[in-house]
Design a protein around this motif. Structure first.
Motif, PDB file in Angstrom:
ATOM      1  N   ALA A   1       0.836  -1.203   0.000  1.00  0.00           N
ATOM      2  CA  ALA A   1       0.000   0.000   0.000  1.00  0.00           C
ATOM      3  C   ALA A   1       0.870   1.252   0.000  1.00  0.00           C
ATOM      4  CB  ALA A   1      -0.926  -0.001   1.216  1.00  0.00           C
ATOM      5  N   LEU A   2       1.970   1.213   0.760  1.00  0.00           N
ATOM      6  CA  LEU A   2       2.896   2.347   0.754  1.00  0.00           C
ATOM      7  C   LEU A   2       3.478   2.566  -0.642  1.00  0.00           C
ATOM      8  CD1 LEU A   2       4.923   1.906   4.098  1.00  0.00           C
ATOM      9  CD2 LEU A   2       3.222   3.660   3.559  1.00  0.00           C
ATOM     10  N   GLY A   3       3.786   1.470  -1.338  1.00  0.00           N
ATOM     11  CA  GLY A   3       4.301   1.577  -2.702  1.00  0.00           C
ATOM     12  C   GLY A   3       3.312   2.275  -3.623  1.00  0.00           C
TER      13      GLY A   3
ATOM     14  N   ASN B   1      14.295   3.248  -1.037  1.00  0.00           N
ATOM     15  CA  ASN B   1      14.077   2.493   0.200  1.00  0.00           C
ATOM     16  C   ASN B   1      15.157   1.441   0.406  1.00  0.00           C
ATOM     17  OD1 ASN B   1      12.651  -0.022   1.661  1.00  0.00           O
ATOM     18  ND2 ASN B   1      11.673   1.883   2.336  1.00  0.00           N
ATOM     19  N   LEU B   2      15.547   0.779  -0.675  1.00  0.00           N
ATOM     20  CA  LEU B   2      16.580  -0.256  -0.602  1.00  0.00           C
ATOM     21  C   LEU B   2      17.913   0.335  -0.160  1.00  0.00           C
ATOM     22  CD1 LEU B   2      17.491  -3.201  -1.253  1.00  0.00           C
ATOM     23  CD2 LEU B   2      17.980  -2.401  -3.574  1.00  0.00           C
TER      24      LEU B   2
ATOM     25  N   SER C   1      11.541   9.998   3.828  1.00  0.00           N
ATOM     26  CA  SER C   1      11.051  10.256   5.185  1.00  0.00           C
ATOM     27  C   SER C   1      10.427   9.005   5.802  1.00  0.00           C
ATOM     28  CB  SER C   1      10.048  11.404   5.178  1.00  0.00           C
ATOM     29  OG  SER C   1       8.866  11.039   4.503  1.00  0.00           O
ATOM     30  N   LEU C   2       9.621   8.267   5.026  1.00  0.00           N
ATOM     31  CA  LEU C   2       8.942   7.093   5.585  1.00  0.00           C
ATOM     32  C   LEU C   2       9.844   5.865   5.657  1.00  0.00           C
ATOM     33  CD1 LEU C   2       5.324   7.381   4.116  1.00  0.00           C
ATOM     34  CD2 LEU C   2       6.166   8.002   6.373  1.00  0.00           C
ATOM     35  N   SER C   3      11.026   5.952   5.039  1.00  0.00           N
ATOM     36  CA  SER C   3      11.977   4.844   5.174  1.00  0.00           C
ATOM     37  C   SER C   3      12.382   4.659   6.632  1.00  0.00           C
ATOM     38  CB  SER C   3      13.229   5.105   4.327  1.00  0.00           C
ATOM     39  OG  SER C   3      12.921   5.082   2.955  1.00  0.00           O
ATOM     40  N   PHE C   4      12.372   5.756   7.396  1.00  0.00           N
ATOM     41  CA  PHE C   4      12.763   5.682   8.807  1.00  0.00           C
ATOM     42  C   PHE C   4      11.668   5.076   9.686  1.00  0.00           C
ATOM     43  CE2 PHE C   4      15.266   9.211   7.056  1.00  0.00           C
ATOM     44  CZ  PHE C   4      16.547   8.758   7.347  1.00  0.00           C
ATOM     45  N   SER C   5      10.485   4.882   9.121  1.00  0.00           N
ATOM     46  CA  SER C   5       9.407   4.277   9.910  1.00  0.00           C
ATOM     47  C   SER C   5       9.560   2.765  10.019  1.00  0.00           C
ATOM     48  CB  SER C   5       8.053   4.599   9.278  1.00  0.00           C
ATOM     49  OG  SER C   5       7.926   3.966   8.014  1.00  0.00           O
TER      50      SER C   5
ATOM     51  N   ALA D   1      11.750  -3.614  -0.095  1.00  0.00           N
ATOM     52  CA  ALA D   1      11.856  -2.818  -1.325  1.00  0.00           C
ATOM     53  C   ALA D   1      11.073  -3.463  -2.461  1.00  0.00           C
ATOM     54  CB  ALA D   1      13.321  -2.659  -1.719  1.00  0.00           C
ATOM     55  N   GLY D   2      11.094  -4.808  -2.525  1.00  0.00           N
ATOM     56  CA  GLY D   2      10.355  -5.514  -3.567  1.00  0.00           C
ATOM     57  C   GLY D   2       8.854  -5.321  -3.432  1.00  0.00           C
TER      58      GLY D   2
END
Length: 737
Positions: free
Chosen positions: A44-46, A77-78, A123-127, A139-140
């Motif tokens: 869903a984030l993707g 993200n990766l 920003s959301l990578s840190f979540s 990431a996939g």
């Protein structure tokens, strides 16, 4: 009420929100059923990350844009997850990554949207920071979510391939009708003409934007075999709308003079005003029928209105006599000719929506139209040329990078629950312009507080997860729908969605609401302060550039008109491009004034003069369009030397205005002396006097056409001289900006 709901659901905003909601909800539901909620939520984030790049364009550009964004956000993200453990590499990399993502905005609207998606991903990578194989899996799934969104978007496209264009055309028709209605308002005695003109200028900005959206979709898609006839029909309607707007802009009447002239014959002007309102009402009804997909039935008999105006003119001439009424008849005939042309264009639009599409009707309609589009290519040189403080995007990229790093350091240095929410708030709020950043700061804070309180209240009474899930779906749908309509309402629904999701996942909902509000306030304050103190892009610094572009565009348009008037023949593509550019640049100048008016009083330098120049350039464009439209629509006589001398004088006046803006007073072009200019005007007027002395010839219609040409050309040339001189004078005042 039902009609309003139906209209809301059928809107472009709701349709776009439906696409991203479906693309986000289906993976969550499916994977939750399989016992893997986290995987569905990541997909869903993707979809959320990819959605912003789905902007109005041809199918090819749509697919390419979404694919690039999907792979970019997955790659970001990766890499962030891979490098995060190595702080000595991670922090320099993070700074460079944020800056480069911000700089992608130099590639126009699509670049700006891809940039936004990339920054939100950072920003959301840190979540959810992962290790080992989970990094690749995460990431996939984000990539899969982006590709799934592309699939949903394409399904919507093929189910209703022409609906977006129809809605945009309907909106364009409505705005054009509103413009014609404002022109009708000018005929009301004691009307506030300044307010009406300002409304027209604001409306011009909206029309420029929607024209560009329609061009991107229609012109690029005009060769699609699946719906080529439908596209070309819409293209015919769009071209007619542009011509209606140009006709409206080109026929600038001196309302005070006309009201005074026909003071004893009020029925004449009342009949014309009624016709003007009916033109607007007819377009408005077409717009409604297109939106609702109803069969269009004309409410107003425009041909009867034209006959009524002609009868009124005849009665006026009979009452006063031919000689005494001659000047008034010329004025009224010009008004009648304008109305006839508008009715002709409206009839073309009516025919397009009431009769079956015939390929012969659209033969050759798409010829050379690609030249009206901004080229879709992204050379590296565009990026490198903007790597300097003279570039607004470069300054904004630095501002955003520093603010995000400060927000990140604050988040990890103090006991904030979610540092990523501070970063996300900064990304969403911090805009290149002060006014929009300030507005969004307050709207987001209010929306967050309101959304948190409402959601908290609902969760206090409702504990059922299925009911809460339904609420969360509705909230994200409405949140995305209102993003472009009302940001405060959008922020309210998005906050409610986040609270509902956490309400399902965690019992500490009160702590979540408090931290969410705190994070939002910190992010909003950082964004506001950054735009005020970190290389602020005050609009008064950009005004000279917009002024120069507007003056240059009008100057080029005048040159094209003069060239056509001298050579005759077929209207060249360069003429139409110059006209389009003049419309756009005058609209951009007005947008600049609007942004400046939202800034602090201390930064609104020479605001009245900026507005005056916007109005003068708009009036100049109106006069040019009047001259250009007349030369296209009528068999004009040979251009005289006097005509070319006057045109050359206007061109030099505009050139001198640009020279003033650049501060090169020494480079002024020598202009035609006042005495010589007066002599040339006398030469032009002698054409009219000579014809008048001959009396009324046998071919009265030919005589009237010749007289109308002489009167219109002389009036417009005098008006052009006055306007260009006023632009130069006002530019001298604004030179100090």
């Amino acid at each position: 009420m039902i009609n309003k709901i139906r209209k809301f659901i059928d809107s472009t905003y709701f349709t776009n929100a439906m696409k991203v909601t479906i693309a986000a909800v289906i993976p969550v539901v499916v994977f939750s059923f399989l016992g893997h909620f986290a995987m569905g939520f990541t997909m869903a984030l993707g979809a959320f990350f990819t959605y912003p790049s789905d902007i109005p364009s041809s199918l090819k550009h749509k697919i390419n844009g979404i694919l690039v964004t999907a792979f970019l956000v997955a790659g970001i993200n990766l890499v962030v997850n891979l490098i995060h453990p190595y702080s000595w590499v991670f922090y320099p990399f993070l700074i460079l990554l944020i800056f480069l993502l911000s700089m992608i905005s130099v590639y126009g609207h699509r670049g700006t949207m891809i940039s936004f998606s990339g920054l939100v991903t950072v920003s959301l990578s840190f979540s959810s920071l992962n290790t080992g194989w989970a990094i690749l899996e995460h990431a996939g799934l984000i990539l899969a979510g982006g590709l799934f969104y592309l699939t949903v978007s394409l399904l919507f496209y093929y189910i209703r391939p022409n609906r977006y264009v129809e809605l945009q055309i309907a909106e364009c028709i409505k705005l054009t009708a509103k413009y014609l209605k404002l022109r009708g308002d000018l005929w009301t005695l004691d009307s506030d003409k300044k307010v009406i003109i300002e409304k027209q200028l604001h409306l011009q900005v909206e029309l420029n934007s929607i024209h560009q959206n329609i061009r991107e979709v229609l012109i690029n898609g005009s060769n699609n075999t699946a719906s080529s006839n439908q596209n070309r029909k819409m293209l015919l309607v769009f071209i007619s709308l542009v011509e209606i707007l140009e006709l409206a802009l080109s026929t600038a009447f001196d309302h005070d003079k006309l009201n005074s002239k026909f003071d004893n014959h009020p029925k004449v002007l009342f009949t014309y005003q009624s016709l003007a309102y009916h033109l607007a009402a007819s377009l408005k009804k077409i717009s409604k029928s297109v939106k609702k997909r109803n069969n269009y039935v004309s409410k107003h008999n425009l041909l009867r209105d034209l006959n009524a105006l002609q009868s009124t003119i005849d009665n006026y001439e009979t009452d006063l006599g031919k000689i005494a009424a001659s000047e008034g008849v010329f004025m009224l005939t010009t008004m009648l000719n304008y109305a006839e042309k508008q009715v002709e264009k409206i009839k073309i639009i009516e025919k397009a929506f009431t009769l079956p599409a015939n390929s012969e009707d659209f033969k050759g309609i798409g010829k050379d139209l690609e030249k009206f589009l901004t080229p879709q290519y992204y050379p590296l040189s565009t990026l490198t040329q903007n790597l300097s403080f003279s570039s607004n995007i470069f300054r904004h990229s630095l501002r955003l990078t520093i603010t995000l790093i400060i927000g990140f350091l604050i988040g990890i240095s103090f006991p904030f629950q979610n540092v990523y929410w501070i970063l996300l708030t900064v990304i969403v709020i911090l805009r290149p312009t002060y006014g929009l950043t300030k507005e969004r700061s307050f709207q987001r804070i209010i929306g967050t507080v309101l959304g948190g309180l409402i959601a908290f209240g609902i969760l206090y009474f409702i504990k059922d997860n299925i009911t809460i899930s339904i609420f969360s779906i509705l909230c994200i749908l409405l949140g995305f729908t209102f993003t472009q309509i009302n940001y405060k309402v959008s922020a309210t629904f998005v906050t409610m969605y986040v609270v509902f999701i956490y309400g399902i996942l965690t019992p500490n909902i009160s702590d979540l609401v408090q931290y969410r509000i705190l994070d939002t306030v910190v992010g909003a304050i950082l964004a506001f302060l950054a735009n005020h103190f970190l290389w602020p892009s005050w609009e008064f610094l950009n005004v000279p550039n917009h002024l120069e572009k507007s003056i240059r565009a009008n100057q080029n348009y005048l040159k094209e008109i003069a060239a056509f008037y001298n050579k005759k023949g077929i209207v060249p593509i360069s003429y139409r491009l110059a006209r389009k550019n003049a419309f756009i640049e005058v609209g951009n100048l007005m947008s600049s004034y609007q942004r400046m008016s939202q800034e602090p009083k201390s930064k609104q330098k020479q605001l009245p003069q900026v507005y005056q120049l916007a109005v003068l350039n708009h009036s100049l464009l109106s006069s040019l369009a009047s001259l250009g439209t007349y030369t296209q629509s009528n068999a004009t006589t040979t251009a005289s030397e006097a005509f070319n001398v006057v045109v050359d004088t206007v061109v030099k006046n505009l050139e001198n205005s640009v020279v003033l803006l650049k501060g090169n007073d020494c480079c002024f072009e020598e202009n035609t002396p006042k005495e010589e200019l007066a002599m040339h005007f006398t030469s032009l007027k002698k054409i009219q006097e000579k014809e008048l002395k001959k009396g009324f010839p046998a071919d009265e219609e030919a005589f009237q056409l010749k007289m109308q040409e002489a009167q219109l050309v002389i009036e417009q040339l005098i008006w052009l001289i006055n306007l260009s001189e006023n632009i130069t004078k006002t530019t001298k005042i604004i030179k100090s900006i």
